[in-house]
Design a protein around this motif. Structure first.
Motif, PDB file in Angstrom:
ATOM      1  N   LYS A   1      -2.922   5.148 -15.891  1.00 51.65           N
ATOM      2  CA  LYS A   1      -4.323   4.293 -15.850  1.00 51.65           C
ATOM      3  C   LYS A   1      -4.496   3.572 -16.378  1.00 51.65           C
ATOM      4  CE  LYS A   1      -9.190   4.052 -13.712  1.00 51.65           C
ATOM      5  NZ  LYS A   1      -8.360   3.409 -12.901  1.00 51.65           N
TER       6      LYS A   1
ATOM      7  N   ASN B   1     -15.494   4.112  -2.265  1.00 48.96           N
ATOM      8  CA  ASN B   1     -13.884   5.107  -1.694  1.00 48.96           C
ATOM      9  C   ASN B   1     -13.310   5.244  -2.926  1.00 48.96           C
ATOM     10  OD1 ASN B   1     -14.166   6.515   0.514  1.00 48.96           O
ATOM     11  ND2 ASN B   1     -12.293   4.857   1.524  1.00 48.96           N
TER      12      ASN B   1
ATOM     13  N   LEU C   1       3.881   4.874  -8.324  1.00 50.57           N
ATOM     14  CA  LEU C   1       3.273   5.818  -9.413  1.00 50.57           C
ATOM     15  C   LEU C   1       3.486   7.370  -9.257  1.00 50.57           C
ATOM     16  CD1 LEU C   1      -0.645   5.103  -8.385  1.00 50.57           C
ATOM     17  CD2 LEU C   1       0.415   4.393 -10.023  1.00 50.57           C
TER      18      LEU C   1
ATOM     19  N   MET D   1      -4.976  -0.214  -3.892  1.00 46.82           N
ATOM     20  CA  MET D   1      -4.884   0.860  -3.360  1.00 46.82           C
ATOM     21  C   MET D   1      -6.000   1.209  -4.721  1.00 46.82           C
ATOM     22  SD  MET D   1      -4.367   1.659  -0.644  1.00 46.82           S
ATOM     23  CE  MET D   1      -3.452   3.494  -0.669  1.00 46.82           C
ATOM     24  N   VAL D   2      -4.838   1.066  -6.336  1.00 52.08           N
ATOM     25  CA  VAL D   2      -5.584   1.413  -7.616  1.00 52.08           C
ATOM     26  C   VAL D   2      -6.765   0.440  -8.094  1.00 52.08           C
ATOM     27  CG1 VAL D   2      -3.439   2.671  -7.834  1.00 52.08           C
ATOM     28  CG2 VAL D   2      -3.524  -0.174  -8.624  1.00 52.08           C
ATOM     29  N   GLN D   3      -8.164   0.267  -6.957  1.00 50.52           N
ATOM     30  CA  GLN D   3      -9.212   0.041  -7.189  1.00 50.52           C
ATOM     31  C   GLN D   3      -9.205  -1.668  -7.059  1.00 50.52           C
ATOM     32  OE1 GLN D   3      -9.194   3.073  -8.403  1.00 50.52           O
ATOM     33  NE2 GLN D   3      -8.543   3.626  -6.620  1.00 50.52           N
TER      34      GLN D   3
ATOM     35  N   VAL E   1       0.865  -1.076  -0.008  1.00 46.04           N
ATOM     36  CA  VAL E   1      -0.030  -0.290  -0.232  1.00 46.04           C
ATOM     37  C   VAL E   1       0.754   1.045  -0.414  1.00 46.04           C
ATOM     38  CG1 VAL E   1      -2.000  -1.504   1.194  1.00 46.04           C
ATOM     39  CG2 VAL E   1      -0.444  -0.082   2.472  1.00 46.04           C
ATOM     40  N   ARG E   2       2.579   1.081   0.221  1.00 50.31           N
ATOM     41  CA  ARG E   2       2.732   2.362   0.553  1.00 50.31           C
ATOM     42  C   ARG E   2       3.752   2.190  -0.966  1.00 50.31           C
ATOM     43  NH1 ARG E   2       4.248   4.399   5.717  1.00 50.31           N
ATOM     44  NH2 ARG E   2       2.252   2.698   7.417  1.00 50.31           N
TER      45      ARG E   2
ATOM     46  N   ILE F   1       2.771   1.805  -3.691  1.00 54.58           N
ATOM     47  CA  ILE F   1       2.740   2.055  -4.831  1.00 54.58           C
ATOM     48  C   ILE F   1       2.322   2.841  -5.230  1.00 54.58           C
ATOM     49  CG2 ILE F   1       0.479   1.985  -3.353  1.00 54.58           C
ATOM     50  CD1 ILE F   1       0.505   1.140  -7.525  1.00 54.58           C
ATOM     51  N   GLU F   2       2.251   4.227  -4.328  1.00 54.43           N
ATOM     52  CA  GLU F   2       2.523   5.487  -4.421  1.00 54.43           C
ATOM     53  C   GLU F   2       3.891   6.173  -4.525  1.00 54.43           C
ATOM     54  OE1 GLU F   2      -0.196   7.105  -4.146  1.00 54.43           O
ATOM     55  OE2 GLU F   2      -1.232   6.831  -1.723  1.00 54.43           O
TER      56      GLU F   2
ATOM     57  N   PRO G   1     -12.069   7.228  -5.564  1.00 57.29           N
ATOM     58  CA  PRO G   1     -11.475   8.980  -6.095  1.00 57.29           C
ATOM     59  C   PRO G   1     -12.249   9.864  -7.074  1.00 57.29           C
ATOM     60  CG  PRO G   1      -9.516   7.159  -6.507  1.00 57.29           C
ATOM     61  CD  PRO G   1     -11.069   6.974  -7.024  1.00 57.29           C
ATOM     62  N   VAL G   2     -12.222  11.258  -7.308  1.00 57.19           N
ATOM     63  CA  VAL G   2     -13.547  12.243  -8.072  1.00 57.19           C
ATOM     64  C   VAL G   2     -13.655  11.539  -9.708  1.00 57.19           C
ATOM     65  CG1 VAL G   2     -14.114  14.354  -8.853  1.00 57.19           C
ATOM     66  CG2 VAL G   2     -13.676  13.103  -5.877  1.00 57.19           C
ATOM     67  N   GLY G   3     -14.521  11.061 -10.298  1.00 53.87           N
ATOM     68  CA  GLY G   3     -14.332  10.839 -11.423  1.00 53.87           C
ATOM     69  C   GLY G   3     -14.091   9.768 -12.214  1.00 53.87           C
ATOM     70  N   GLU G   4     -14.201   9.159 -11.246  1.00 50.76           N
ATOM     71  CA  GLU G   4     -14.248   7.398 -12.004  1.00 50.76           C
ATOM     72  C   GLU G   4     -15.392   6.186 -12.131  1.00 50.76           C
ATOM     73  OE1 GLU G   4     -10.532   5.333 -10.887  1.00 50.76           O
ATOM     74  OE2 GLU G   4      -9.046   6.681 -10.479  1.00 50.76           O
TER      75      GLU G   4
END
Lengths: 171, 180
Positions: free
Chosen positions: B67, B174, B60, B141-143, B53-54, B56-57, B176-179
């Motif tokens: 995506k 949860n 990215l 973490m990327v759904q 989970v850490r 991945i950031e 992210p906006v726009g998905e």
């Protein structure tokens, strides 16, 4: 400083980091009658009107809402309101840039409209977050960021960005 | 192993031996603490999840991949970018299921198991289970909810190490906006 604020918002929409550094700027000449309704600050041996202070209150409201609250003539960069989240919000006193990662973390930067290079600054902030916040094993995800190293490196990155980016009148 | 060149002015190199030793010390200590191979496997998976989970950031932030539109793209990115970036190896992708929701990562060599031999009393230990946890955590973490498990392991006498990845579902809460 031409960069006014940096905010980091987690997936659930909670604010996990906030850095405010309003710049007192004299942008226009105006005459006032006593008593003044603006805050005056002594800065660098000049008396400057802290316009940032007033906008700061409005800025604070707008960012916390993040659902398109009106801020003196706003429009989104792509012309549509809130279709894929705010990426850039422009007003005549500031520009708000928002970068959303694929994992849902949002980095919001408020800067002077003339400040350039905010996109790369947002990427840099993302790197700093992934380094000093995430690689700190004692930091729990989605919680407020209270890491000294993150603060320090973020401030450094802001300084570098300001020196490189803006060509307007310095403070 | 070395960090990426765009990291900064200093490039930090750490010997891969130290990494192998560190991982080995971790696994053996877990074996002493838990005494039961299944529990150790679970713990390794949990630890891997926390790393994932850490990580991945970091991934990215540094790799600038966009995506992924489907699971095939995800598989490509995992094998060709992520594994290369963090372990210096490029596994191959094979054995796609007909529905396109399962694939295998074939690792010719696994840096975690350099110099390692599994003793007989730990025959059900999945030594590199940390990797499965990392993959699971990172993709969550990327759904993407996925399952990762080892189906072949050179430590157990197989020719190659094979990780089977299965797509379970998209994580809808949860977003992210726009998905939507």
């Amino acid at each position: 400083m031409a960069i006014f604020s940096v905010y980091v918002v987690n997936k659930a929409g909670g604010l996990i980091y906030q850095l405010d550094s309003y710049a007192p700027r004299a942008e226009a000449e105006k005459t006032f009658s006593y008593p003044l309704d603006l805050l005056l600050k002594l800065h660098d041996e000049r008396v400057l009107v802290a316009f940032g202070q007033r906008d700061g209150i409005r800025v604070g409201h707008a960012v916390l809402a993040i659902n398109g609250k009106d801020v003196n003539g706003k429009y989104t960069a792509d012309g549509k309101e809130g279709s894929s989240g705010i990426e850039m919000l422009e007003t005549d006193t500031f520009k708000l840039h928002c970068f959303q990662t694929l994992t849902g973390i949002k980095f919001v930067v408020l800067a002077d409209p003339r400040q350039a290079g905010i996109d790369s600054l947002l990427r840099k902030i993302y790197e700093i977050y992934s380094d000093f916040a995430l690689k700190n094993p004692f930091y729990s995800l989605e919680m407020p960021i209270r890491c000294e190293l993150f603060d320090q490196n973020l401030k450094l990155a802001l300084e570098v960005a300001e020196k490189a980016g803006t060509f307007g009148p310095g403070s | 192993m070395s960090r990426q060149a765009n990291r900064g002015t200093e490039s930090k190199k750490m010997s891969s031996e130290l990494f192998t030793l560190t991982y080995g010390a971790l696994v053996t200590q877990l074996c002493k603490d838990y005494e039961n191979d299944e529990d150790v496997n679970k713990q390794l998976d949990k630890m891997g999840y926390n790393i994932g989970v850490r990580l991945i950031e970091d991934f990215l932030a540094r790799s600038n991949v966009g995506k992924c539109h489907d699971f095939r793209e995800t598989a490509d990115v995992i094998a060709k970018v992520a594994f290369k970036m963090y372990l210096g190896i490029t596994p191959s992708i094979t054995n796609w299921s007909p529905a396109g929701d399962e694939f295998s990562l074939i690792l010719e060599n696994n840096p975690l198991v350099d110099f390692v031999e599994l003793p007989d009393n730990h025959s059900s230990l999945i030594y590199s289970n940390l990797l499965c946890g990392v993959l699971r955590g990172a993709l969550e973490m990327v759904q993407m909810a996925v399952e990762a498990k080892f189906v072949q392991d050179t430590l157990k006498g197989d020719g190659v190490t094979e990780i089977r990845m299965r797509f379970i579902r998209r994580i809808e809460d949860n977003l992210p906006v726009g998905e939507e």
